[in-house]
Design an enzyme around this catalytic site. Structure first.
Site, PDB file in Angstrom:
ATOM      1  N   ASP A   1      -2.590   0.794   7.198  1.00 27.36           N
ATOM      2  CA  ASP A   1      -1.780   0.599   5.984  1.00 27.36           C
ATOM      3  C   ASP A   1      -1.204  -0.818   5.939  1.00 27.36           C
ATOM      4  O   ASP A   1      -1.030  -1.400   4.871  1.00 27.36           O
ATOM      5  CB  ASP A   1      -0.644   1.614   5.928  1.00 27.36           C
TER       6      ASP A   1
ATOM      7  N   GLU B   1      -1.403  -1.364  -4.752  1.00 28.90           N
ATOM      8  CA  GLU B   1      -2.678  -0.665  -4.887  1.00 28.90           C
ATOM      9  C   GLU B   1      -2.603   0.259  -6.100  1.00 28.90           C
ATOM     10  O   GLU B   1      -1.642   0.989  -6.281  1.00 28.90           O
ATOM     11  CB  GLU B   1      -2.984   0.153  -3.622  1.00 28.90           C
TER      12      GLU B   1
ATOM     13  N   ASP C   1       0.893  -1.162   0.000  1.00 26.99           N
ATOM     14  CA  ASP C   1       0.000   0.000   0.000  1.00 26.99           C
ATOM     15  C   ASP C   1       0.928   1.207   0.000  1.00 26.99           C
ATOM     16  O   ASP C   1       1.427   1.608   1.049  1.00 26.99           O
ATOM     17  CB  ASP C   1      -0.874  -0.042   1.260  1.00 26.99           C
TER      18      ASP C   1
END
Lengths: 195, 195
Positions: free
Chosen positions: A143, A70, A9
């Site tokens: 996260d 992501e 992420d």
């Protein structure tokens, strides 16, 4: 026979990193999870260097079969999106340099895969990741949980029927897909037998 | 005694790279110029790998004292800005990994520095770069000229009085700044003598 996925992420202040092993029967286990990043007071070049060095360390330490990142959208969070995009570029290039396949998934794809709801909130994602990986303690911060959710999502989504989206098929993935197909057949067989 | 600057105009399809040597008296000469990039039909990971490998090659081949990159804004060109940001992240991290200082300049700073007009068009920038570097042929495409303009701008703008913006001062830069200050004093002296 597990597929090892490193989920990332991306971000400069907090970049989530999560490694999971996913079996052909879709059960997943935690290998490593963490967050790296730096203070926004540091020069951008130092901050990007932290990301660059960290991703190299994680790729070395855990030797994943595939990287899942992501997908960054320019529409959201304009103020931080540049740093996120710069970090994601570094992460993707580091994997590509090692010949690893790189997959991208949107936040809603990840939410849908792990919770069944594409609009689930962060708490729901963290709860499902904790349950899927059978963890005693929920991964934190968000996260870190998001990185694990990405890794799980990638393994689950890239099963038979969706391989075309992957583009690149390594020998390890091929074997895994064959094993997963076999596991599915056995599961169907035993469910028929139970009837 | 020259300051060698590698200017980069980041992008995935065309990433401009330009190396110039700038003397303390502000005269600049071309060392190398080029454009790297890839087709938009390739997967993003391949495209970012091209940028990553190219910047490493250029840093190895030309050993610049400093890297100057165009500052990316999220406000402009939303469709391509993500790729530009990802490429710039890779370029900045590659320089930081080698301990090189990294400077960022906006397009209008570059235009103002080389043409005297912050709103100059691409043709004006290319013309001035050609003149400043005393080139027989204008650098092409525009991304290559922009990279050279960035490198020149950085050397000119980072003179005495603006060093604080640089953050990091390498021994080579320190020597260069001292020599530039001396060159200025001599120029002032001779201009006084001419009066």
């Amino acid at each position: 026979m597990a597929l090892r996925v490193l989920g990332v992420d991306p971000g400069l202040t907090r970049c989530g990193l999560g490694v999971v092993d996913v079996q052909p029967n879709r059960s997943a286990s935690l290998v490593a999870v963490g967050v790296v990043g730096s203070s926004s007071e540091l020069p951008l070049s130092r901050r990007l260097l932290v990301i660059s060095e960290s991703i190299d360390e994680w790729l070395d330490a855990h030797a994943p079969d595939v990287l899942a990142v992501e997908r960054v959208f320019s529409q959201t969070n304009l103020s931080t999106v540049m740093g996120v995009a710069q970090a994601s570029g570094i992460v993707i290039a580091a994997a590509a340099k090692r010949g690893l396949p790189v997959a991208m998934h949107t936040p809603s794809e990840v939410k849908a895969a792990v919770t069944g709801n594409g609009r689930a909130d962060k708490a729901a994602v963290t709860m499902m990741v904790t349950r899927i990986l059978k963890l005693a303690v929920a991964p934190s911060p968000a996260d870190a949980a998001d990185a694990l959710a990405l890794a799980i999502t990638h393994a689950w989504r890239s099963g038979p029927g969706s391989t075309s989206a992957l583009g690149e098929l390594t020998p390890a993935r091929k074997l895994w897909l064959e094993a997963e197909a076999k596991a599915r057949k056995n599961a169907e067989k035993s469910s028929r037998q139970r009837r």
